[in-house]
Motif scaffolding. Structure first.
Motif, short mmCIF file in Angstrom:
data_model
loop_
_atom_site.label_atom_id
_atom_site.label_comp_id
_atom_site.label_asym_id
_atom_site.label_seq_id
_atom_site.Cartn_x
_atom_site.Cartn_y
_atom_site.Cartn_z
N TRP A 40 0.82 -1.21 0.00
CA TRP A 40 0.00 0.00 0.00
C TRP A 40 0.86 1.26 0.00
CZ3 TRP A 40 -5.39 -0.71 0.62
CH2 TRP A 40 -5.79 -1.98 1.07
N LEU A 41 0.38 2.27 -0.68
CA LEU A 41 0.81 3.64 -0.46
C LEU A 41 -0.25 4.28 0.42
CD1 LEU A 41 2.63 6.12 -1.04
CD2 LEU A 41 1.17 6.57 -3.04
N VAL A 42 0.15 4.79 1.58
CA VAL A 42 -0.81 5.34 2.54
C VAL A 42 -0.38 6.73 2.98
CG1 VAL A 42 -1.38 3.03 3.40
CG2 VAL A 42 0.35 4.41 4.60
N LYS A 43 -1.33 7.44 3.54
CA LYS A 43 -1.05 8.72 4.20
C LYS A 43 -1.18 8.50 5.70
CE LYS A 43 -4.05 12.14 3.99
NZ LYS A 43 -4.84 13.32 3.55
N ASP A 44 -0.13 8.84 6.42
CA ASP A 44 -0.10 8.73 7.88
C ASP A 44 0.13 10.13 8.42
OD1 ASP A 44 0.18 8.09 10.52
OD2 ASP A 44 2.03 6.93 10.29
N GLY A 45 -0.95 10.79 8.86
CA GLY A 45 -0.85 12.20 9.20
C GLY A 45 -0.62 12.99 7.92
N ASP A 46 0.48 13.71 7.87
CA ASP A 46 0.82 14.49 6.67
C ASP A 46 1.83 13.78 5.77
OD1 ASP A 46 -0.86 16.61 7.34
OD2 ASP A 46 0.67 17.54 8.59
N ALA A 47 2.29 12.62 6.18
CA ALA A 47 3.37 11.93 5.46
C ALA A 47 2.84 10.76 4.64
CB ALA A 47 4.42 11.44 6.44
N LEU A 48 3.45 10.54 3.49
CA LEU A 48 3.18 9.35 2.70
C LEU A 48 4.14 8.24 3.14
CD1 LEU A 48 2.63 10.57 -0.97
CD2 LEU A 48 1.02 10.45 0.94
N LYS A 49 3.61 7.03 3.24
CA LYS A 49 4.41 5.88 3.62
C LYS A 49 4.00 4.69 2.76
CE LYS A 49 4.99 7.14 8.50
NZ LYS A 49 4.76 6.73 9.91
N ILE A 50 4.88 3.71 2.68
CA ILE A 50 4.58 2.44 2.04
C ILE A 50 4.56 1.38 3.12
CG2 ILE A 50 5.47 0.67 0.49
CD1 ILE A 50 6.70 3.05 -1.13
N ILE A 51 3.48 0.60 3.15
CA ILE A 51 3.37 -0.50 4.10
C ILE A 51 2.94 -1.75 3.37
CG2 ILE A 51 2.77 1.09 5.99
CD1 ILE A 51 -0.11 -0.10 5.81
N LYS A 52 3.10 -2.87 4.02
CA LYS A 52 2.54 -4.13 3.51
C LYS A 52 1.68 -4.73 4.60
CE LYS A 52 6.92 -6.43 4.58
NZ LYS A 52 8.05 -7.22 4.04
N THR A 53 0.63 -5.42 4.20
CA THR A 53 -0.25 -6.09 5.15
C THR A 53 -0.42 -7.54 4.74
OG1 THR A 53 -2.26 -5.44 3.96
CG2 THR A 53 -1.50 -3.97 5.72
N ALA A 54 -0.54 -8.41 5.72
CA ALA A 54 -0.69 -9.84 5.45
C ALA A 54 -2.16 -10.22 5.36
CB ALA A 54 -0.02 -10.64 6.56
N ASN A 55 -2.43 -11.18 4.50
CA ASN A 55 -3.76 -11.77 4.37
C ASN A 55 -4.83 -10.70 4.16
OD1 ASN A 55 -2.69 -14.41 4.66
ND2 ASN A 55 -2.55 -14.10 6.86
N ALA A 56 -5.77 -10.52 5.10
CA ALA A 56 -6.85 -9.56 4.93
C ALA A 56 -6.60 -8.23 5.60
CB ALA A 56 -8.16 -10.15 5.46
N ASP A 57 -5.49 -8.08 6.30
CA ASP A 57 -5.27 -6.84 7.04
C ASP A 57 -5.31 -5.64 6.10
OD1 ASP A 57 -4.88 -5.24 9.21
OD2 ASP A 57 -2.80 -5.82 9.56
N THR A 58 -5.68 -4.50 6.64
CA THR A 58 -5.94 -3.32 5.80
C THR A 58 -5.56 -2.06 6.57
OG1 THR A 58 -7.67 -2.20 4.50
CG2 THR A 58 -8.36 -3.22 6.57
N PRO A 59 -5.05 -1.03 5.90
CA PRO A 59 -4.60 0.16 6.61
C PRO A 59 -5.71 0.90 7.35
CG PRO A 59 -3.98 0.26 4.28
CD PRO A 59 -4.73 -1.00 4.48
N ILE A 60 -6.95 0.81 6.87
CA ILE A 60 -8.01 1.57 7.55
C ILE A 60 -8.28 1.04 8.95
CG2 ILE A 60 -9.05 2.34 5.39
CD1 ILE A 60 -11.35 0.38 5.95
N ALA A 61 -7.88 -0.21 9.21
CA ALA A 61 -8.01 -0.75 10.57
C ALA A 61 -6.97 -0.14 11.50
CB ALA A 61 -7.87 -2.26 10.55
N GLN A 62 -5.93 0.44 10.92
CA GLN A 62 -4.82 0.99 11.69
C GLN A 62 -4.84 2.52 11.72
OE1 GLN A 62 -1.23 -0.81 10.04
NE2 GLN A 62 -2.39 -2.64 9.53
#
Length: 209
Positions: free
Chosen positions: A141-163
């Protein structure tokens, strides 16, 4: 909040969002067969399972995002979380691609990538690394965390909106997303996604949202 939410329509029904293009529109990079199997069987299967689980419950009239956030981390509701998250993730993935996509972005998203990663080249390298280093099934994923862009990976069904993160783009690295077209060549699939499929307009909409 993203632009791909699905609202329960009463009676425990979540409706699978339509593909934003025809099933053959991403050829030759993703085949019509891959899209039909992935969307018509895997994605549809998560929608069907989720509807069966939430029918008659308090979740029936919630958005996908709300269901995910309510069930995240609950051992008693892992099945609901997994299926809801996969409905969201897949809908987001379809919108993260478009015919004639890929390549280097322009506009605000390009400026933000330059500011946070140093260059588009460094972004591509980091995104591909996340996608390729995800062991087994999952997502990059490319995500926004506050004002910063970050790249994360999630396993199986995990999703950034849960975090509490705002997703901008995702690539599905479950094998069913690419195996019919690329077999075990995940690197070729990820490179093709970046070069020919990414929907930068979608990413910029999520960045602004």
């Amino acid at each position: 909040m993203t632009g791909v939410s699905c609202k329960g329509l009463g009676g425990g029904m979540i409706i699978q969002a339509s593909l934003p293009y025809k099933a053959d529109a991403l050829e030759p990079y993703l085949s019509e067969k891959t899209i039909r199997v992935h969307y018509g069987k895997h994605h549809a299967g998560y929608v069907k399972k989720l509807n069966g689980m939430i029918k008659g419950s308090a979740y029936a009239d919630m958005t996908i995002e709300a269901i995910i956030q309510k069930t995240y981390g609950s051992t008693d509701e892992t099945g609901i979380f997994n299926n809801a998250a996969q409905v969201f993730n897949h809908t987001f993935y379809w919108n993260s691609m478009k015919p004639g996509g890929g390549g280097e972005p322009t506009g605000i998203i390009a400026e933000k990538i330059q500011a946070d990663f140093g260059s588009f080249y460094e972004f591509k390298k980091a995104f591909a690394s996340a996608a390729l280093s995800q062991f087994g099934s999952g997502w990059a994923w490319l995500v926004k965390d506050g004002d910063a862009l970050k790249i994360i990976k999630t396993a199986n069904a995990d999703t950034p909106i849960a975090q509490g993160l705002t997703p901008l783009l995702t690539v599905d690295v479950w094998e069913h997303a690419y195996y019919l077209d690329y077999q075990n060549r995940r690197a070729d699939y990820v490179d093709t996604y970046l070069e020919h499929l990414v929907n930068w307009e979608f990413a910029e909409t999520n960045l602004a949202g």
